[in-house]
Scaffold this active site. Structure first.
Site, PDB file in Angstrom:
ATOM      1  N   TRP A 101       0.810  -1.222   0.000  1.00 50.03           N
ATOM      2  CA  TRP A 101       0.000   0.000   0.000  1.00 50.03           C
ATOM      3  C   TRP A 101       0.839   1.265   0.000  1.00 50.03           C
ATOM      4  CZ3 TRP A 101      -4.406  -0.097  -2.065  1.00 50.03           C
ATOM      5  CH2 TRP A 101      -5.177  -1.249  -1.996  1.00 50.03           C
ATOM      6  N   ASP A 172      -1.034   6.741   6.225  1.00 48.83           N
ATOM      7  CA  ASP A 172      -2.172   5.944   5.771  1.00 48.83           C
ATOM      8  C   ASP A 172      -2.463   4.937   6.885  1.00 48.83           C
ATOM      9  OD1 ASP A 172      -3.923   4.144   4.668  1.00 48.83           O
ATOM     10  OD2 ASP A 172      -2.695   3.650   2.918  1.00 48.83           O
ATOM     11  N   LYS A 196     -12.355  -1.064   7.209  1.00 45.23           N
ATOM     12  CA  LYS A 196     -11.815  -2.024   8.173  1.00 45.23           C
ATOM     13  C   LYS A 196     -12.365  -1.718   9.573  1.00 45.23           C
ATOM     14  CE  LYS A 196      -8.414  -1.895   4.817  1.00 45.23           C
ATOM     15  NZ  LYS A 196      -8.766  -2.934   3.883  1.00 45.23           N
TER      16      LYS A 196
END
Ligand code: PMP
Length: 360
Positions: A101, A172, A196
């Site tokens: 990511w 992030d 999430k």
């Protein structure tokens, strides 16, 4: 049979939250309609928006000099929003690349500015470690320093804070936000896709320090322009109201659980049980150095990969869903976000132990 959903995201939401949403679906807040069908400009929704922001500020102890935005575009929407909004602060960004990511964030940021990668993973004794950038590597003229606190695909979590001096730290936190206590004041921008620990996919949460609102490129689309959205309380465009509502129920749930201190304790216990089982087994292994093993995404491999399909079929039949690892890294992944109860982890360990007994 109890179903435990180990999906990495969209991931399971607390049962209590889903039941509340179900009960309120037809008649929310005495409106005689669902929350999806009322104006975001009406008093009831504005009250929901204000309460959810106040709740989140309390839960995360967000200082007053930070804005909280509820935007669209998920996690990746921030991969371009961050460089666009900090563009006038500096000519380049610096990045720690610790997995899939944070690498994705560089690919997107490179479209707008030069990006330096000043730290990557390395492997010692077959275990993945993360390079800790040195203070001397930080370019004081950089617009920002970006990293990902939890690599969802790889199962790598970073528990130290990069020391970046006056260069704003941008994180992030899509897959570990709200999983533990955090000192927000150390960050310039924290962002997270919601799917999430917050709510449904598509929603993005952005927490930004006030002094960083002045650096956007002039051609930044208004929907993704932080200062515009801050001025309009995240309602420059119609916000994703149903997702925002579900996030507000999740925040209530976190407070009912005792806040992040309690949530963190449970998350530590879940991860401890699962990793100690894996680490004590020759049949299963985890390939991340212990200090970087994610408490949210537990990746593991079977010693005999020919058994992978049997493991997945049988675990699914036993009510343990979505354990397949990401296609880029293979193996298995158990995502154990806030909504995964301890019983889910115990059920997984029991299954893994029995699978090993029969096949080992
Ligand atoms: N960052 C991280 C750490 C993620 O886990 C994800 C999604 N799994 C993203 C960014 C991208 O989020 P989205 O798919 O909402 O764009």
């Amino acid at each position: 049979m109890n179903i435990f959903n180990f999906s990495a995201g969209p991931a399971s939401l607390p049962k209590e939250v889903l039941l509340k949403a179900q009960a309120e679906l037809i008649d929310w807040n005495g409106q005689g309609t669902s929350v999806m069908e009322v104006s975001h400009r009406g008093k009831p929704f504005i009250e929901l928006a204000e309460k959810s922001e106040a709740d989140l500020r309390r839960i995360m102890s967000i200082p007053d000099n930070y804005k909280v935005l509820f935007l669209q575009g998920g996690g990746r929407g921030q991969f371009f929003s961050v460089p666009l909004n900090l563009y006038k602060r500096g000519k380049r960004s610096q990045h720690l690349v610790s997995g899939q990511w944070s690498k994705g964030a560089v690919v997107e940021a490179q479209k707008y500015m030069a990006c330096d990668v000043i730290g990557e993973n390395f492997t010692v004794a077959n275990l993945i470690n993360v390079t800790r950038p040195e203070a001397s590597q930080i370019d004081s003229s950089a617009a920002y320093f970006h990293y990902c606190t939890n690599e969802t695909v790889d199962g790598i979590e970073i528990n130290w804070l990069p020391e970046t001096g006056d260069v704003p730290l941008v994180a992030d936190m899509s897959s570990n936000i709200l999983s533990k206590q955090l000192d927000v004041s150390k960050f310039g921008i924290i962002y997270a896709g919601a799917q999430k620990n917050i709510g449904p996919s598509g929603l993005a949460l952005v927490i930004i320090r006030d002094d960083l609102l002045d650096f956007a490129r002039d051609d930044t689309p208004s929907t993704f322009h932080y200062a515009t959205q801050a001025k309009k309380d995240s309602m420059y465009n119609t916000p994703p109201t149903f997702s925002w509502y579900l996030a507000s129920l999740v925040f209530d749930w976190i407070e009912e659980k005792g806040g992040l201190a309690q949530i963190e304790k449970i998350n530590q216990e879940k991860a401890k049980r699962l990793y100690s089982f894996i680490n004590n087994s020759d049949f299963y292994s985890n390939r991340i150095a212990p200090q970087y093993q994610s408490k949210m995404n537990v990746t593991f491999y079977l010693a005999d990969e020919a058994l992978n399909q049997a493991f997945l079929t049988q675990s699914n039949d036993a009510g343990l869903h979505a354990l397949k690892g990401h296609r880029d890294v293979g193996g298995m992944r158990a995502s154990i976000y806030n909504a995964m109860p301890l019983e889910g982890v115990d059920a997984l360990i029991e299954f893994m132990s029995e699978f090993e007994r029969v096949n080992g």
